[in-house]
Each structure stands twice: as structure tokens, then as C-alpha cells.
Design a protein around this motif. Structure first.
Motif, short mmCIF file in Angstrom:
data_model
loop_
_atom_site.label_atom_id
_atom_site.label_comp_id
_atom_site.label_asym_id
_atom_site.label_seq_id
_atom_site.Cartn_x
_atom_site.Cartn_y
_atom_site.Cartn_z
N PHE A 283 0.96 -1.10 0.16
CA PHE A 283 0.13 -0.07 -0.12
C PHE A 283 0.73 1.28 0.14
N TYR B 26 0.64 5.33 0.97
CA TYR B 26 -0.29 6.42 1.55
C TYR B 26 0.33 7.57 1.21
N GLN C 122 0.91 11.32 3.64
CA GLN C 122 0.19 12.00 4.99
C GLN C 122 0.94 13.34 5.14
N LYS D 14 -2.12 15.42 10.03
CA LYS D 14 -3.00 14.55 9.49
C LYS D 14 -2.88 13.05 9.50
N GLY D 15 -3.94 12.50 9.37
CA GLY D 15 -3.91 10.91 9.22
C GLY D 15 -3.50 10.62 7.65
N PRO D 16 -2.99 9.35 7.46
CA PRO D 16 -2.55 9.05 6.12
C PRO D 16 -3.67 8.86 5.04
N PHE E 184 -5.10 7.10 1.72
CA PHE E 184 -4.91 6.14 0.76
C PHE E 184 -4.42 6.38 -0.65
N THR F 110 -3.26 0.18 -3.75
CA THR F 110 -2.78 -1.21 -3.33
C THR F 110 -2.26 -1.62 -4.49
N LEU G 154 4.10 7.17 2.54
CA LEU G 154 4.32 6.00 3.36
C LEU G 154 4.04 4.74 2.48
N PHE H 136 4.35 -0.68 8.46
CA PHE H 136 4.58 0.50 7.60
C PHE H 136 5.91 0.89 7.52
N GLY H 137 6.55 1.49 6.36
CA GLY H 137 7.90 2.18 6.37
C GLY H 137 8.15 3.52 7.06
N PRO H 138 9.11 3.82 7.11
CA PRO H 138 9.39 5.08 7.96
C PRO H 138 9.05 6.40 6.93
N GLY H 139 8.86 6.06 5.72
CA GLY H 139 8.30 7.31 5.12
C GLY H 139 9.42 8.05 4.15
#
Lengths: 117, 112
Positions: free
Chosen positions: B34, B36, B38, B42-44, B46, B49, B87, B102-105
Motif C-alpha cells: 500500500f 499512503y 500523509q 493529519k492521518g494518512p 490512501f 494497493t 508511506l 509501515f515503512g518510515p516514509g
């Protein structure tokens, strides 16, 4: 898409106390999740909130520390118990409308910023 | 142990300068990968996929691709509003739990 709200948006708490975070969704959803995002780090899944049964916790997280309720298909709470400064983090609620094995989309709430002194 | 790494950690681009973000993963049995976006505070949100190697998906200036070991998020002619942290996450096949990692971004800044 789903609209998700969280309360409180932020809080400052004393060591040893507990805080309950609420997550409200504007529509019925199958799956609800709770995540933690520590400062400068990425997201870590805490647990899946199951409606009508106990939450399913990921490795490293336990019910005594993070009790979760899910009384219906639009609401869940996460409690952070006996807090320590290491619990300072952003806590995020997310939902996935699908119950299929691979979740196409998760919709995230705005998060609750918790600081523990 | 399932792992996700992302590179670069931060990327600064001029408006219109295309580039790619990398997500490398190690997982025993990939259920899905996935992407995302961010924004601060705020939240991630989408984006995509991907389920199997060779799959590609596009949305506006973004295109995501997947191989057996990594995924790329290509950004074509980015605009300042594309500035965000991107992310990558994987879901592994397990008998217990949802196993999202999740990866670190990658923090992307697009300068006008």
C-alpha cells in the motif's frame, strides 16, 4: 470514503493515569484499527477492534495496557492505561469498509496527540 | 521478521522535476503493498494497493509499480501541492493479526 473523528484531538496527562480515546465513523464499517505513531516514526498497528468480541492485538501489544471497546459498527475506544512518558505518541484510528482478506483502502482519522509528563 | 525500508528519507524537487521514491520490503508471503500520503498533523490518505509483481497503478501525477522485492512511486512533473510524506506499507500473510507493517516514509518537498 468514510469520515472519521477522534476525541480528544490532543491531551497532556500525568504518569500513571489512563486516557480513553474515542473514534467515531459516519457510516457502518466492518474493520476498525488502532495505530500508534511515535514522534518522527512511522505507524505501528496496535490492534484490530472487533465488534462484539475481544480485540485482536499485534505482537508487542497487550489488552491490559491498551484495552479496546467496539460496541457497534461506527464507534470504538482505545484506552492507554498506566501511562508513562514512553506512551507519548499520536494514536490513530482507521477503518476499512471491506472484510475481504486484502483491504483495499484504510481511511484514517486525524489522530490524538498524547503527551505524558 | 517483516521489514519495510524507504529511500530516500527526504527528497527536494523543483516543480516539474520528475523522480521516484523507493520502497523495499522483506515479507514471508505478501498479501498487499500500500502507498499512503500523509500531510503534517493529519492521518494518512490512501493512494494505491498493489498485489502482485508487475502490477502498476496510476492516479494523476503518481504511478506505483511493484516487483518481488520493491515498489516504486513515480512522480511526474510534481507540483508544490504534492509535498507530503509518502508511506509504504505491506500486509503479510499470517494466521493471526492483520500484520500491517509501515515503512518510515519519504518526506517530499516540491519547490515552486
Amino acid at each position: 470514503s468514510a469520515v472519521i473523528s477522534q476525541k480528544p484531538s490532543r491531551d497532556i496527562c500525568q504518569r500513571g493515569t489512563s486516557l480513553t480515546i474515542q473514534c467515531q465513523v459516519d457510516s457502518q464499517v466492518t474493520m476498525m484499527f488502532w495505530y500508534r505513531q511515535q514522534p518522527g516514526q512511522s505507524l505501528t498497528l496496535i490492534a484490530t477492534a472487533n465488534q462484539g468480541s475481544e480485540a485482536t492485538y499485534e505482537s508487542g501489544f497487550v489488552i491490559d495496557k491498551f484495552p479496546i471497546s467496539r460496541p457497534n459498527l461506527t464507534f470504538s475506544t482505545l484506552t492507554v492505561s498506566n501511562m508513562s512518558p514512553e506512551d507519548s505518541s499520536i494514536y490513530l484510528c482507521s477503518v476499512a469498509p471491506s472484510s475481504e482478506l486484502s483491504y483495499n483502502e484504510q481511511f484514517f482519522g486525524p489522530g490524538t496527540r498524547l503527551t505524558v509528563l | 521478521e517483516d521489514q519495510v525500508t524507504q529511500s530516500p528519507e527526504a527528497l527536494r524537487l523543483q516543480e516539474g522535476e520528475s523522480s521516484s521514491l523507493n520502497c523495499s520490503y522483506t515479507v514471508s508471503g505478501l498479501r498487499g503493498l500500500f502507498w499512503y500520503r500523509q500531510d503534517p498533523g493529519k492521518g494518512p490518505e490512501f493512494l494505491f494497493t498493489l498485489y502482485s509483481a508487475g502490477e502498476e497503478k496510476e492516479k494523476e501525477r503518481l504511478k506505483a509499480t511493484l516487483t518481488k522485492k520493491e515498489s516504486f512511486l513515480h512522480i511526474t512533473a510534481p507540483k508544490p501541492e504534492d509535498s507530503a510524506t509518502y508511506l509504504c506499507a505491506v500486509q503479510a500473510r499470517r494466521n493471526y493479526g492483520q500484520n500491517f507493517v509501515f515503512g518510515p516514509g519519504t518526506r517530499l518537498s516540491v519547490l515552486p
